[in-house]
Motif scaffolding. Sequence first.
Motif, PDB file in Angstrom:
ATOM      1  N   MET A 288       0.820  -1.222   0.007  1.00  0.00           N
ATOM      2  CA  MET A 288      -0.042  -0.028   0.058  1.00  0.00           C
ATOM      3  C   MET A 288       0.977   1.243   0.206  1.00  0.00           C
ATOM      4  SD  MET A 288      -3.206  -0.715   2.845  1.00  0.00           S
ATOM      5  CE  MET A 288      -3.895   0.656   2.283  1.00  0.00           C
ATOM      6  N   GLU A 289       0.448   2.456  -0.775  1.00  0.00           N
ATOM      7  CA  GLU A 289       1.078   3.455  -0.645  1.00  0.00           C
ATOM      8  C   GLU A 289       0.267   4.685  -0.577  1.00  0.00           C
ATOM      9  OE1 GLU A 289       2.943   4.821  -4.686  1.00  0.00           O
ATOM     10  OE2 GLU A 289       3.182   2.716  -4.688  1.00  0.00           O
ATOM     11  N   VAL A 290       0.649   5.764  -0.312  1.00  0.00           N
ATOM     12  CA  VAL A 290      -0.262   7.083  -0.259  1.00  0.00           C
ATOM     13  C   VAL A 290       0.567   8.237  -0.032  1.00  0.00           C
ATOM     14  CG1 VAL A 290      -0.816   7.065   2.163  1.00  0.00           C
ATOM     15  CG2 VAL A 290      -2.552   8.167   0.528  1.00  0.00           C
ATOM     16  N   GLY A 291      -0.041   9.420  -0.379  1.00  0.00           N
ATOM     17  CA  GLY A 291       0.994  10.438  -0.449  1.00  0.00           C
ATOM     18  C   GLY A 291       0.688  11.284   1.036  1.00  0.00           C
ATOM     19  N   GLU A 292       1.497  11.964   1.354  1.00  0.00           N
ATOM     20  CA  GLU A 292       1.424  12.582   2.954  1.00  0.00           C
ATOM     21  C   GLU A 292       0.351  13.613   2.750  1.00  0.00           C
ATOM     22  OE1 GLU A 292       4.211  14.875   6.290  1.00  0.00           O
ATOM     23  OE2 GLU A 292       4.932  15.115   3.883  1.00  0.00           O
ATOM     24  N   LEU A 293       0.120  14.158   1.594  1.00  0.00           N
ATOM     25  CA  LEU A 293      -0.826  15.394   1.490  1.00  0.00           C
ATOM     26  C   LEU A 293      -2.258  15.077   0.711  1.00  0.00           C
ATOM     27  CD1 LEU A 293       1.401  18.071   0.370  1.00  0.00           C
ATOM     28  CD2 LEU A 293       0.633  17.762   2.394  1.00  0.00           C
ATOM     29  N   ASP A 294      -2.333  13.650   0.484  1.00  0.00           N
ATOM     30  CA  ASP A 294      -3.601  12.931   0.117  1.00  0.00           C
ATOM     31  C   ASP A 294      -4.673  13.083   0.982  1.00  0.00           C
ATOM     32  OD1 ASP A 294      -5.253  10.953  -1.043  1.00  0.00           O
ATOM     33  OD2 ASP A 294      -3.601  10.124  -2.229  1.00  0.00           O
ATOM     34  N   GLU A 295      -5.939  13.184   0.468  1.00  0.00           N
ATOM     35  CA  GLU A 295      -7.108  13.293   1.283  1.00  0.00           C
ATOM     36  C   GLU A 295      -7.171  11.771   1.832  1.00  0.00           C
ATOM     37  OE1 GLU A 295      -7.263  17.005  -0.939  1.00  0.00           O
ATOM     38  OE2 GLU A 295      -6.885  14.827  -1.385  1.00  0.00           O
ATOM     39  N   PHE A 296      -6.789  10.920   1.174  1.00  0.00           N
ATOM     40  CA  PHE A 296      -7.038   9.475   1.584  1.00  0.00           C
ATOM     41  C   PHE A 296      -5.962   8.978   2.587  1.00  0.00           C
ATOM     42  CE2 PHE A 296      -8.903   8.622  -2.820  1.00  0.00           C
ATOM     43  CZ  PHE A 296     -10.014   9.152  -2.496  1.00  0.00           C
ATOM     44  N   LYS A 297      -5.043   9.770   3.040  1.00  0.00           N
ATOM     45  CA  LYS A 297      -4.080   9.322   3.953  1.00  0.00           C
ATOM     46  C   LYS A 297      -4.499   8.595   5.019  1.00  0.00           C
ATOM     47  CE  LYS A 297      -2.295  12.007   7.028  1.00  0.00           C
ATOM     48  NZ  LYS A 297      -1.301  13.102   7.736  1.00  0.00           N
ATOM     49  N   ASP A 298      -5.478   9.464   6.100  1.00  0.00           N
ATOM     50  CA  ASP A 298      -5.938   8.613   7.212  1.00  0.00           C
ATOM     51  C   ASP A 298      -6.461   7.377   7.111  1.00  0.00           C
ATOM     52  OD1 ASP A 298      -4.813  10.913   8.436  1.00  0.00           O
ATOM     53  OD2 ASP A 298      -6.808  11.917   8.459  1.00  0.00           O
ATOM     54  N   GLU A 299      -7.399   7.344   6.164  1.00  0.00           N
ATOM     55  CA  GLU A 299      -8.151   5.990   6.043  1.00  0.00           C
ATOM     56  C   GLU A 299      -7.477   4.928   5.415  1.00  0.00           C
ATOM     57  OE1 GLU A 299     -10.776   6.320   1.734  1.00  0.00           O
ATOM     58  OE2 GLU A 299     -10.962   8.154   2.982  1.00  0.00           O
ATOM     59  N   CYS A 300      -6.359   5.283   4.616  1.00  0.00           N
ATOM     60  CA  CYS A 300      -5.140   4.106   4.203  1.00  0.00           C
ATOM     61  C   CYS A 300      -4.396   4.009   5.272  1.00  0.00           C
ATOM     62  CB  CYS A 300      -4.485   4.912   3.173  1.00  0.00           C
ATOM     63  SG  CYS A 300      -5.027   4.877   1.390  1.00  0.00           S
ATOM     64  N   GLN A 301      -3.889   4.567   6.043  1.00  0.00           N
ATOM     65  CA  GLN A 301      -3.102   4.380   7.376  1.00  0.00           C
ATOM     66  C   GLN A 301      -3.942   3.358   8.157  1.00  0.00           C
ATOM     67  OE1 GLN A 301      -1.987   8.313   8.647  1.00  0.00           O
ATOM     68  NE2 GLN A 301       0.193   7.420   8.385  1.00  0.00           N
ATOM     69  N   ARG A 302      -5.111   3.653   8.496  1.00  0.00           N
ATOM     70  CA  ARG A 302      -6.100   2.763   9.368  1.00  0.00           C
ATOM     71  C   ARG A 302      -6.227   1.480   8.844  1.00  0.00           C
ATOM     72  NH1 ARG A 302      -9.265   7.606   9.948  1.00  0.00           N
ATOM     73  NH2 ARG A 302     -10.745   6.807   8.259  1.00  0.00           N
ATOM     74  N   PHE A 303      -6.412   1.335   7.368  1.00  0.00           N
ATOM     75  CA  PHE A 303      -6.787   0.081   6.811  1.00  0.00           C
ATOM     76  C   PHE A 303      -5.520  -0.575   6.666  1.00  0.00           C
ATOM     77  CE2 PHE A 303      -7.494  -2.707   3.038  1.00  0.00           C
ATOM     78  CZ  PHE A 303      -8.923  -3.039   3.179  1.00  0.00           C
ATOM     79  N   ALA A 304      -4.076  -0.048   6.636  1.00  0.00           N
ATOM     80  CA  ALA A 304      -2.893  -0.812   6.778  1.00  0.00           C
ATOM     81  C   ALA A 304      -2.716  -1.465   8.072  1.00  0.00           C
ATOM     82  CB  ALA A 304      -1.771   0.113   6.230  1.00  0.00           C
TER      83      ALA A 304
END
Length: 349
Positions: A288-304
Amino acid sequence: MSLENDSTIAAEQAKSNEANKAPLPPVAPALDPGYAQWVSSIFPADATPPPLGTIVEMRESTETMIRTLFAQFPPQPTVTQTSYTITSSDGAPIDVIRFTSPQTQDSDQGSQNRPAVLHFHGGGHCGNSVSMFERAISELVVLTGVQIFSVEYRLAPEHPAPAALEDGYAALTWLSSNAASLGVDASRIAIMGESSGGGLAAGIALLARDRGFSPGLKKMVLVYPMLDDRSITQNPAWDADNRTVQFLTLCWEAYVGKEKAGDAAADVSCYAAPGRAESLKGLPGAYMEVGELDEFKDECQRFAERLAGGGTNVEFHLWPGVPHGFDAAREIGVTKRAIEGRVRVLREL
């Protein structure tokens, strides 16, 4: 010095100590300099954003932008595309586009069957098509030597959830059933997607788990995935006046229903919004990957974190200083590192 003055000094010192202990206000992450320079070269500072009023307007503006961005990718003349028409669960015909190159047809330790990727493009569940991403997909095929099957799934609001999910699951079962004739090892199929396509890939992985798909998926590759409709109302970092948040709200309402999107108490399927899943146990390993400024950052971190907590092996990357879709900036260091990671994980199949 009097006791009274001593007491006053002590009280002032205590207040100073408490002030020093108080948490500092959060500092907004800085935009990656390379990305900032790229953005200024692509989008004029005085450009007027296109209207968001309807899904049709949104599609037109988004697709124009996507085609412009991907036009900078070099063509890959060695890659061949073949279209297969398959049938979804409700009888609807859908196309699966196969991307192959001479590298994907080489023998693999004496076996003709090789790993493959089932891919889903992004577009907020409401827009875009495989053809718009063909240069990026073709480049990945050349870099990895792995053939990719990209699904032309149906779009909302004409076809809300679960249409795209059923299309994707039908493509997965078709690929597995026809693996031998396609030169694919059915035990080494990865599922991959970007943005809403990443959310779709995660939802189909949940479907595969719950429907007992065999021999099972080998890997999930989720690139800044769109995972949880509740973010449009519950993420404190999301501003309702922000254009991106308005865009995502339109998308989620089209996909799961206007009366349900963002409502934590609503009956929204976890396959449509994988972040809602009660359990993430039994899913394949994930990159998984996401940008620090991405609106999806929090939900991606929780999912991981939840994947790891459920026993799934997870490799998670939070790329500093970049927003959603940062990898369109091909020449910056962050994008190069991200592509290297994707290439590596697909080669490891």
